[in-house]
Design a protein around this motif. Structure first.
Motif, PDB file in Angstrom:
ATOM      1  N   PHE A   1     -46.181 -49.900   6.590  1.00  0.00           N
ATOM      2  CA  PHE A   1     -45.156 -49.039   6.000  1.00  0.00           C
ATOM      3  C   PHE A   1     -44.906 -47.805   6.849  1.00  0.00           C
ATOM      4  N   LEU A   2     -45.959 -47.197   7.377  1.00  0.00           N
ATOM      5  CA  LEU A   2     -45.787 -45.989   8.195  1.00  0.00           C
ATOM      6  C   LEU A   2     -45.012 -46.296   9.472  1.00  0.00           C
ATOM      7  N   ILE A   3     -45.353 -47.402  10.145  1.00  0.00           N
ATOM      8  CA  ILE A   3     -44.655 -47.741  11.383  1.00  0.00           C
ATOM      9  C   ILE A   3     -43.214 -48.149  11.091  1.00  0.00           C
ATOM     10  N   TYR A   4     -43.002 -48.918  10.003  1.00  0.00           N
ATOM     11  CA  TYR A   4     -41.635 -49.288   9.618  1.00  0.00           C
ATOM     12  C   TYR A   4     -40.808 -48.042   9.299  1.00  0.00           C
ATOM     13  N   SER A   5     -41.384 -47.097   8.574  1.00  0.00           N
ATOM     14  CA  SER A   5     -40.660 -45.870   8.226  1.00  0.00           C
ATOM     15  C   SER A   5     -40.309 -45.070   9.473  1.00  0.00           C
ATOM     16  N   PHE A   6     -41.223 -45.022  10.436  1.00  0.00           N
ATOM     17  CA  PHE A   6     -40.957 -44.294  11.681  1.00  0.00           C
ATOM     18  C   PHE A   6     -39.805 -44.942  12.454  1.00  0.00           C
ATOM     19  N   MET A   7     -39.816 -46.270  12.564  1.00  0.00           N
ATOM     20  CA  MET A   7     -38.751 -46.958  13.316  1.00  0.00           C
ATOM     21  C   MET A   7     -37.399 -46.815  12.611  1.00  0.00           C
ATOM     22  N   THR A   8     -37.414 -46.910  11.267  1.00  0.00           N
ATOM     23  CA  THR A   8     -36.168 -46.734  10.511  1.00  0.00           C
ATOM     24  C   THR A   8     -35.639 -45.318  10.652  1.00  0.00           C
ATOM     25  N   PHE A   9     -36.541 -44.335  10.611  1.00  0.00           N
ATOM     26  CA  PHE A   9     -36.129 -42.943  10.789  1.00  0.00           C
ATOM     27  C   PHE A   9     -35.499 -42.724  12.159  1.00  0.00           C
ATOM     28  N   THR A  10     -36.086 -43.338  13.198  1.00  0.00           N
ATOM     29  CA  THR A  10     -35.553 -43.183  14.557  1.00  0.00           C
ATOM     30  C   THR A  10     -34.133 -43.720  14.662  1.00  0.00           C
ATOM     31  N   MET A  11     -33.886 -44.907  14.092  1.00  0.00           N
ATOM     32  CA  MET A  11     -32.542 -45.489  14.147  1.00  0.00           C
ATOM     33  C   MET A  11     -31.543 -44.666  13.337  1.00  0.00           C
ATOM     34  N   ILE A  12     -31.949 -44.237  12.151  1.00  0.00           N
ATOM     35  CA  ILE A  12     -31.024 -43.479  11.300  1.00  0.00           C
ATOM     36  C   ILE A  12     -30.777 -42.088  11.879  1.00  0.00           C
TER      37      ILE A  12
END
Length: 336
Positions: free
Chosen positions: A196-207
């Protein structure tokens, strides 16, 4: 329209309500936390635009339905004072899956995200999944969670194939990632936290990128102009990392889940999830090849004055971590 101080207050209530649900020692307390969470997120969604108002209304109705199911089952459980049977577990899990938009209860998720701002979409795709996922971990019903894993993988992969809206693409990507998160929480809470932490980081980067350049559709990605092609490479490295392509950071949590599923002899689930992830990688790769290999006219003059260079540096830093994070992790592992 709420001012900034009101939005900060609602954000704090949103965070506290999630913590209430997670830390509660009774189902009624968890339900109260979810309701406070809903009532604090609705004002953040509404920003006097027609589409966001429509999305907030859809979100409210769906969450109210899920909360009604949850409250009904809690009252039945408290009145009968019996051990949770399979039917009650299935109803509990159905309400939580409906709340976070996992398949087969995903029908509202892409349509709601389509009408939201990027920041609200980020909250819906990341923070709003924490409380339902943690509550699911308390009452795991094996056959039902495996069914949801299969459906989330399938719909998340096939739903993103014909999308031109980046919001819907991110929504279906989130549904696909939910299948991996459900598989990880089925194995271990620690694995789920890492994923979840890595997914949230990658999603934050794209957004962060989409917000900075005000991008909403794929054709805007094709014609983005930068002083350096390096920036364009970083953007699509982030997309491939979000899809879980090695050797990017997004492959690391998937590798942990794959190893855990192999150890626990869940090979059929694993093979299906990997096949569906290959489909998601296909439309990410299609997007990347279209941008790099097709001949698009690009504006060549310097546009630095229109960009906040501090934001650009932040994005480059996040992109570097997303692209080369796996190398950093393995290097630290072998060093220590």
């Amino acid at each position: 329209m709420f001012n900034n101080s009101s939005k900060i207050l609602f954000m704090l209530i949103l965070i506290m309500s999630t913590l209430i649900s997670i830390c509660s020692n009774s189902w009624m307390g968890a339900w109260m936390g979810l309701e406070i969470n809903l009532l604090s997120f609705i004002p953040l969604m509404s920003d006097n635009k027609l589409m966001s108002t429509e999305s907030s209304l859809k979100y409210f109705l769906i969450q109210a339905l899920a909360s009604s199911i949850l409250l009904f089952i809690i009252i039945m459980f408290m009145m009968n004072s019996i051990i949770l049977n399979n039917f009650m577990k299935m109803m509990f899990m159905s309400s939580f899956l409906l709340k976070m938009g996992a398949a087969p209860f995903h029908f509202w998720f892409p349509n709601v995200i389509e009408g939201l701002s990027w920041m609200n979409s980020l909250i819906l795709m990341t923070w709003q999944k924490i409380a339902p996922m943690m509550l699911i971990s308390y009452i795991i019903f094996k056959s039902f969670i495996i069914m949801s894993i299969f459906f989330s993988s399938l719909i998340g992969a096939l739903g993103g194939l014909n999308q031109t809206s980046l919001r819907k693409l991110m929504a279906y990507s989130s549904i696909n990632h939910l299948s991996w998160m459900l598989a990880s929480i089925y194995e271990s809470n620690l694995i789920w936290m890492i994923y979840f932490l890595i997914y949230s980081f990658m999603t934050f980067t794209m957004i962060f990128l989409f917000t900075m350049f005000k991008i909403s559709h794929m054709n805007q990605l094709f014609s983005l102009f930068f002083n350096s092609k390096t920036m364009k490479f970083f953007i699509f490295f982030n997309l491939l990392s979000l899809g879980g392509l090695p050797p990017f950071l997004g492959f690391f949590p998937k590798l942990i889940v794959i190893q855990s599923l192999i150890v626990n002899n869940q090979l059929m689930v694993l093979i299906f999830m990997v096949m569906m992830t290959l489909i998601t990688l296909y439309f990410y790769m299609k997007l990347t090849y279209s941008s790099f290999l097709l001949n698009y006219y690009e504006i060549n003059w310097n546009m630095n004055s229109n960009f906040n260079m501090i934001k650009m540096k932040f994005f480059m830093f996040f992109s570097f971590l997303s692209s080369f994070g796996l190398f950093i992790i393995f290097s630290l592992y072998y060093l220590y």
